[in-house]
Design an enzyme around this catalytic site. Sequence first.
Site, PDB file in Angstrom:
ATOM      1  N   LYS A 102       0.839  -1.206   0.000  1.00 28.21           N
ATOM      2  CA  LYS A 102       0.000   0.000   0.000  1.00 28.21           C
ATOM      3  C   LYS A 102       0.882   1.267   0.000  1.00 28.21           C
ATOM      4  CE  LYS A 102      -3.473  -2.612   2.440  1.00 28.21           C
ATOM      5  NZ  LYS A 102      -4.884  -2.597   2.770  1.00 28.21           N
ATOM      6  N   GLU A 137     -11.233 -10.532  -2.162  1.00 29.69           N
ATOM      7  CA  GLU A 137     -10.949  -9.759  -0.957  1.00 29.69           C
ATOM      8  C   GLU A 137     -12.242  -9.137  -0.440  1.00 29.69           C
ATOM      9  OE1 GLU A 137      -6.541  -8.554  -0.793  1.00 29.69           O
ATOM     10  OE2 GLU A 137      -7.649  -6.958  -1.747  1.00 29.69           O
ATOM     11  N   GLY A 171      -7.770  -4.986   6.320  1.00 29.55           N
ATOM     12  CA  GLY A 171      -7.201  -4.073   7.311  1.00 29.55           C
ATOM     13  C   GLY A 171      -8.024  -3.961   8.590  1.00 29.55           C
ATOM     14  N   SER A 223      -6.934  -9.501   6.028  1.00 29.00           N
ATOM     15  CA  SER A 223      -6.400  -9.815   7.355  1.00 29.00           C
ATOM     16  C   SER A 223      -5.767 -11.202   7.431  1.00 29.00           C
ATOM     17  CB  SER A 223      -7.491  -9.640   8.423  1.00 29.00           C
ATOM     18  OG  SER A 223      -7.920  -8.285   8.450  1.00 29.00           O
TER      19      SER A 223
HETATM   20  C1  PEP Z   1      -4.922  -5.858   0.995  1.00 27.27           C
HETATM   21  O1  PEP Z   1      -4.493  -4.723   1.093  1.00 27.27           O
HETATM   22  O2  PEP Z   1      -5.090  -6.348  -0.118  1.00 27.27           O
HETATM   23  C2  PEP Z   1      -5.228  -6.602   2.231  1.00 27.27           C
HETATM   24  C3  PEP Z   1      -5.765  -7.782   2.123  1.00 27.27           C
HETATM   25  O3  PEP Z   1      -4.916  -5.983   3.428  1.00 27.27           O
HETATM   26  P1  PEP Z   1      -4.870  -6.668   4.895  1.00 27.27           P
HETATM   27  O4  PEP Z   1      -4.117  -7.967   4.752  1.00 27.27           O
HETATM   28  O5  PEP Z   1      -4.172  -5.678   5.749  1.00 27.27           O
HETATM   29  O6  PEP Z   1      -6.287  -6.920   5.297  1.00 27.27           O
END
Ligand code: PEP
Length: 261
Positions: free
Chosen positions: A12, A168, A174, A214
Site C-alpha cells: 500500500k 478480498e 485491514g 487480514s
Molecule cells: C490488501 O491490502 O489487499 C489486504 C488484504 O490488506 P490486509 O491484509 O491488511 O487486510
Amino acid sequence: MKKRPLIAGNWKMYKTASEAVTLVQTLKAAAHAVSNVTIVICPPFTALSEVSRVLKDSPIHLGAQNMYCAPEGAFTGEISPMMLKDSGCRYVILGHSERRQYFKEDDILIHEKVKTALKYSIIPIVCVGETLAEREAKKHFDVVKAQFADSIGRLEKEDIPKVVIAYEPVWAIGTGKTATPDQAEQMHSYIRRLLNERYSQEVGSRIPLLYGGSVKPDNTKSLMEKPNIDGALVGGASLKAESFAQIIQEAQQTYETGNKS
Ligand code: PEP
C-alpha cells in the site's frame, strides 16, 4: 493435487525507497529457504526500481499496486505498463477495493487495465469482493458475479489463463476480521464455477484464486488447506519481514503436507 501457492504482499502507501530496500533485503534472505511458493511483493511506485535491483537473482517477483490502461500519453499522475516493465515488474494489482472506494474505479476501467496489462505481458492480480452491507444483504455472490463478468469475463479465452484473481471481502481488509475459511472457500468455489462456465473446466482449474483480508501467520494454514484457495494477497502482515516470511512458510508447509496425503 493443490496448486503451488502464490503469496503476494501489498505494501500500500507505506515504505520510503530506503525502508523498502531494508525490508526486501531481509525477505530475500528468508526466501532462500522456500522452494514451493511463488512470492510477489508490491511496493509503492517510488521504490520499485531500487527494490528491483535488490531482487536481482532472487526468486521473489516484483509487482505494482496499480497501472493506467493507456501505453503512454497526457495522463498526469498515472503510470504506464512500459514504466512498470522498465522498473522490473512482472505483476500488477488491479481493481483493489481501495482503488474502487477512494478513486472511484469501476469494472469497465478495471477491465481496460487488465487488457492492457496482458498486452504488455504483465500478470494482473484482479481483485473482487463485497462490502459488509452487501454481505449482510446476502448480495455477496451477485456482487462478485457482476464484478467478475465486467472486469474479467469479457477477456478472450486465450488471455484468461494469464490472470490471477484475488477475492478480498472489503469488510476483512485491514480490519483484523478474516473471512472464515469456509466463507472464503464458498466464494472461491463460486468464482471457480464462474470461470468454468464462462471458459472451460480446464481453464477454470488453472487460474490461481488468492484470498485477501487480514491474512496473518496464524490463519494462513486453515485458509490454504481449502481446495479452492491457491494463495493469499497480504496487506498489513506483508510490511514486516517476520510475519510475511511466516505466512510464506505456512503456505509452503500446507502445500507440501496436502500433496503428500
Ligand atoms: C490488501 O491490502 O489487499 C489486504 C488484504 O490488506 P490486509 O491484509 O491488511 O487486510
